[in-house]
Design a protein around this motif. Structure first.
Motif, PDB file in Angstrom:
ATOM      1  N   GLN A  18       7.811  17.225  -3.582  1.00  0.00           N
ATOM      2  CA  GLN A  18       7.763  16.701  -2.220  1.00  0.00           C
ATOM      3  C   GLN A  18       6.988  15.390  -2.184  1.00  0.00           C
ATOM      4  O   GLN A  18       7.379  14.436  -1.516  1.00  0.00           O
ATOM      5  N   THR A  19       5.852  15.326  -2.940  1.00  0.00           N
ATOM      6  CA  THR A  19       5.071  14.100  -2.986  1.00  0.00           C
ATOM      7  C   THR A  19       5.881  12.965  -3.590  1.00  0.00           C
ATOM      8  O   THR A  19       5.920  11.859  -3.067  1.00  0.00           O
ATOM      9  N   THR A  20       6.581  13.268  -4.699  1.00  0.00           N
ATOM     10  CA  THR A  20       7.401  12.257  -5.343  1.00  0.00           C
ATOM     11  C   THR A  20       8.503  11.771  -4.419  1.00  0.00           C
ATOM     12  O   THR A  20       8.754  10.581  -4.296  1.00  0.00           O
ATOM     13  N   THR A  21       9.150  12.707  -3.741  1.00  0.00           N
ATOM     14  CA  THR A  21      10.204  12.338  -2.798  1.00  0.00           C
ATOM     15  C   THR A  21       9.659  11.454  -1.695  1.00  0.00           C
ATOM     16  O   THR A  21      10.244  10.445  -1.328  1.00  0.00           O
ATOM     17  N   SER A  22       8.490  11.806  -1.178  1.00  0.00           N
ATOM     18  CA  SER A  22       7.873  11.036  -0.120  1.00  0.00           C
ATOM     19  C   SER A  22       7.582   9.613  -0.582  1.00  0.00           C
ATOM     20  O   SER A  22       7.841   8.653   0.132  1.00  0.00           O
ATOM     21  N   GLU A  23       7.050   9.474  -1.794  1.00  0.00           N
ATOM     22  CA  GLU A  23       6.741   8.154  -2.322  1.00  0.00           C
ATOM     23  C   GLU A  23       8.009   7.341  -2.528  1.00  0.00           C
ATOM     24  O   GLU A  23       8.044   6.136  -2.276  1.00  0.00           O
ATOM     25  N   SER A  24       9.074   7.982  -2.974  1.00  0.00           N
ATOM     26  CA  SER A  24      10.319   7.260  -3.215  1.00  0.00           C
ATOM     27  C   SER A  24      10.971   6.808  -1.918  1.00  0.00           C
ATOM     28  O   SER A  24      11.786   5.888  -1.923  1.00  0.00           O
ATOM     29  N   GLU A  25      10.611   7.456  -0.824  1.00  0.00           N
ATOM     30  CA  GLU A  25      11.177   7.080   0.470  1.00  0.00           C
ATOM     31  C   GLU A  25      10.450   5.906   1.109  1.00  0.00           C
ATOM     32  O   GLU A  25      10.943   5.318   2.079  1.00  0.00           O
ATOM     33  N   LEU A  26       9.271   5.552   0.596  1.00  0.00           N
ATOM     34  CA  LEU A  26       8.562   4.384   1.115  1.00  0.00           C
ATOM     35  C   LEU A  26       9.387   3.127   0.862  1.00  0.00           C
ATOM     36  O   LEU A  26      10.110   3.022  -0.126  1.00  0.00           O
ATOM     37  N   ILE A  27       9.273   2.171   1.762  1.00  0.00           N
ATOM     38  CA  ILE A  27      10.026   0.923   1.641  1.00  0.00           C
ATOM     39  C   ILE A  27       9.320   0.005   0.644  1.00  0.00           C
ATOM     40  O   ILE A  27       8.187  -0.417   0.879  1.00  0.00           O
ATOM     41  N   PRO A  28       9.966  -0.294  -0.497  1.00  0.00           N
ATOM     42  CA  PRO A  28       9.330  -1.184  -1.482  1.00  0.00           C
ATOM     43  C   PRO A  28       9.390  -2.627  -1.011  1.00  0.00           C
ATOM     44  O   PRO A  28      10.440  -3.113  -0.584  1.00  0.00           O
ATOM     45  N   ILE A  29       8.274  -3.322  -1.106  1.00  0.00           N
ATOM     46  CA  ILE A  29       8.216  -4.660  -0.517  1.00  0.00           C
ATOM     47  C   ILE A  29       7.252  -5.555  -1.291  1.00  0.00           C
ATOM     48  O   ILE A  29       6.201  -5.107  -1.752  1.00  0.00           O
ATOM     49  N   ILE A  30       7.632  -6.811  -1.458  1.00  0.00           N
ATOM     50  CA  ILE A  30       6.750  -7.859  -1.961  1.00  0.00           C
ATOM     51  C   ILE A  30       6.598  -8.882  -0.854  1.00  0.00           C
ATOM     52  O   ILE A  30       7.595  -9.409  -0.356  1.00  0.00           O
ATOM     53  N   ILE A  31       5.368  -9.163  -0.455  1.00  0.00           N
ATOM     54  CA  ILE A  31       5.130 -10.196   0.552  1.00  0.00           C
ATOM     55  C   ILE A  31       4.782 -11.492  -0.164  1.00  0.00           C
ATOM     56  O   ILE A  31       3.958 -11.513  -1.076  1.00  0.00           O
ATOM     57  N   ASP A  32       5.444 -12.576   0.208  1.00  0.00           N
ATOM     58  CA  ASP A  32       5.269 -13.891  -0.400  1.00  0.00           C
ATOM     59  C   ASP A  32       4.667 -14.801   0.660  1.00  0.00           C
ATOM     60  O   ASP A  32       5.314 -15.099   1.671  1.00  0.00           O
ATOM     61  N   THR A  33       3.424 -15.240   0.464  1.00  0.00           N
ATOM     62  CA  THR A  33       2.657 -15.815   1.558  1.00  0.00           C
ATOM     63  C   THR A  33       1.951 -17.112   1.202  1.00  0.00           C
ATOM     64  O   THR A  33       1.470 -17.280   0.076  1.00  0.00           O
ATOM     65  N   ASP A  34       1.880 -18.039   2.161  1.00  0.00           N
ATOM     66  CA  ASP A  34       0.976 -19.193   2.076  1.00  0.00           C
ATOM     67  C   ASP A  34      -0.272 -18.813   2.885  1.00  0.00           C
ATOM     68  O   ASP A  34      -0.519 -19.301   3.975  1.00  0.00           O
ATOM     69  N   ALA A  35      -1.061 -17.936   2.305  1.00  0.00           N
ATOM     70  CA  ALA A  35      -2.086 -17.185   3.037  1.00  0.00           C
ATOM     71  C   ALA A  35      -3.130 -18.052   3.726  1.00  0.00           C
ATOM     72  O   ALA A  35      -3.700 -17.655   4.745  1.00  0.00           O
ATOM     73  N   ASN A  36      -3.394 -19.244   3.197  1.00  0.00           N
ATOM     74  CA  ASN A  36      -4.481 -20.063   3.728  1.00  0.00           C
ATOM     75  C   ASN A  36      -4.004 -21.078   4.758  1.00  0.00           C
ATOM     76  O   ASN A  36      -4.770 -21.933   5.199  1.00  0.00           O
ATOM     77  N   ASN A  37      -2.732 -20.976   5.156  1.00  0.00           N
ATOM     78  CA  ASN A  37      -2.163 -21.975   6.058  1.00  0.00           C
ATOM     79  C   ASN A  37      -2.813 -21.947   7.443  1.00  0.00           C
ATOM     80  O   ASN A  37      -3.355 -22.929   7.914  1.00  0.00           O
ATOM     81  N   GLU A  38      -2.787 -20.793   8.128  1.00  0.00           N
ATOM     82  CA  GLU A  38      -3.462 -20.676   9.429  1.00  0.00           C
ATOM     83  C   GLU A  38      -4.055 -19.290   9.570  1.00  0.00           C
ATOM     84  O   GLU A  38      -5.005 -18.946   8.880  1.00  0.00           O
ATOM     85  N   LEU A  39      -3.506 -18.412  10.455  1.00  0.00           N
ATOM     86  CA  LEU A  39      -4.078 -17.069  10.571  1.00  0.00           C
ATOM     87  C   LEU A  39      -3.049 -15.952  10.701  1.00  0.00           C
ATOM     88  O   LEU A  39      -3.407 -14.774  10.675  1.00  0.00           O
ATOM     89  N   ASP A  40      -1.783 -16.298  10.825  1.00  0.00           N
ATOM     90  CA  ASP A  40      -0.785 -15.240  10.990  1.00  0.00           C
ATOM     91  C   ASP A  40      -0.507 -14.503   9.687  1.00  0.00           C
ATOM     92  O   ASP A  40      -0.242 -13.294   9.688  1.00  0.00           O
ATOM     93  N   ASP A  41      -0.583 -15.214   8.551  1.00  0.00           N
ATOM     94  CA  ASP A  41      -0.364 -14.559   7.252  1.00  0.00           C
ATOM     95  C   ASP A  41      -1.353 -13.418   7.036  1.00  0.00           C
ATOM     96  O   ASP A  41      -0.980 -12.335   6.572  1.00  0.00           O
ATOM     97  N   GLN A  42      -2.615 -13.669   7.366  1.00  0.00           N
ATOM     98  CA  GLN A  42      -3.652 -12.663   7.149  1.00  0.00           C
ATOM     99  C   GLN A  42      -3.371 -11.397   7.956  1.00  0.00           C
ATOM    100  O   GLN A  42      -3.547 -10.276   7.463  1.00  0.00           O
TER     101      GLN A  42
END
Length: 334
Positions: A27-51
């Motif tokens: 059940q734990t494995t199934t739950s983890e596999s159901e999470l949405i895999p995502i990579i965020i690509d950010t210009d983090a220091n630009n202003e404040l919305d990235d943060q």
């Protein structure tokens, strides 16, 4: 006889216990596999919305599996090392540093870097190679690439590894379409045009400065941020902020970021653009999605291609109240 019965009982109990443990692990494995895999690509220091987008993503870890954070450098916020430093601050303040990889990406733009992709350490190689490696891993669902700055790292990954196109879904925060302009777009128009011409799922979360239909409309005042964000998030060791001072939670850093930035509008406020892109991934009902033939940017203007078989999705008309309510609720629950 009594001893035999006891032994049988123990065996039955142990077997049931092991079966329950196995089922629990499945059940734990199934739950983890159901999470949405995502990579965020950010210009983090630009202003404040990235943060704020990063914090919102990390604190929704019951829905998202953040595979990594890749960074790029846009016109504001300094070169890549300063962009990475701000991403690191946010990751420390949200208590995920060391759990989620942080990779530096491109300083330059797509056309400048593209001829050098066969070199071992081309500009942006750490982030680009990471994106490629993760996109090639077998998963039950597509890896979401969430660029909230320029599209350079994403376009370079597609150029170097065309095979990843069928494994990813790109959701970009940018553009005033159908009007010209917008910061993320202007930072690297060739990378946008490259992706518009690729057979890869591509969605644009509209910015549209000053328009109620764009993410620019999802705004917060410093007073609202102070009321909802003060003290929010897990307590961590002190982190020195971008403008100085020390902070032990992301909420207080949020208040500081709002106190240090130029405000616009009546009442004076600031848009949380990038956070909206995370929000519609969490709940698509908080925006309206429309599929259109992929246009192209000619110079600085959009050119429609109504007969184009290649289609993209645009997101607009966001539910500001629902998004901000959920954002604040998420922050306070940590």
């Amino acid at each position: 006889m009594k001893n035999i019965l006891i032994c049988i009982s123990i065996l039955i109990f142990t077997g049931c216990s092991q079966q329950n443990d196995t089922e629990s692990n499945q059940q734990t494995t199934t739950s983890e596999s159901e999470l949405i895999p995502i990579i965020i690509d950010t210009d983090a220091n630009n202003e404040l919305d990235d943060q704020h987008a990063m914090a919102y993503l990390f604190f929704n870890n019951d829905l998202f599996n953040t595979i990594g954070v890749t960074v790029n450098a846009t016109y504001s916020g300094g070169p890549i090392d300063q962009q990475v430093a701000e991403a690191e601050r946010v990751m420390k303040l949200t208590d995920v540093m060391g759990q989620i990889p942080l990779l530096p990406g491109a300083n330059g733009d797509f056309e400048e870097i593209r001829p050098n992709l066969n070199q071992p350490e081309y500009d942006g190689h750490a982030a680009v190679e990471f994106i490629i490696e993760e996109a090639r891993k077998p998963r039950d669902q597509k890896l979401i690439l969430l660029p909230v700055g320029k599209l350079t790292n994403i376009a370079l990954a597609l150029e170097k590894a065309p095979d990843i196109k069928e494994n990813v879904r790109i959701v970009w925060l940018g553009s005033n379409y159908p009007e010209p302009g917008e910061y993320n777009q202007e930072n690297d128009i060739p990378s946008l045009n490259y992706i518009l011409n690729q057979d890869v799922p591509f969605e644009i979360v509209m910015v549209r400065y000053g328009e109620p239909s764009g993410s620019d409309a999802v705004r917060a005042t410093p007073a609202e941020i102070e009321e909802n964000m003060s003290g929010a998030g897990p307590e961590v060791d002190p982190v020195t902020g971008r403008h100085g001072g020390e902070f032990t939670n992301f909420g207080d850093y949020s208040v500081n970021l709002f106190s240090e930035i130029e405000l616009h509008g009546d009442p004076p406020s600031r848009a949380l653009f990038d956070m909206v892109a995370v929000a519609i991934l969490k709940n698509p009902n908080w925006g309206e999605a429309t599929e259109i033939p992929a246009p192209i940017v000619d110079g600085e203007d959009w050119e429609e291609r109504p007969n184009n078989d290649r289609t993209i999705t645009i997101w607009e008309n966001f539910d500001k109240e629902a998004i901000l309510d959920d954002f604040y609720s998420t922050m306070r629950s940590e």
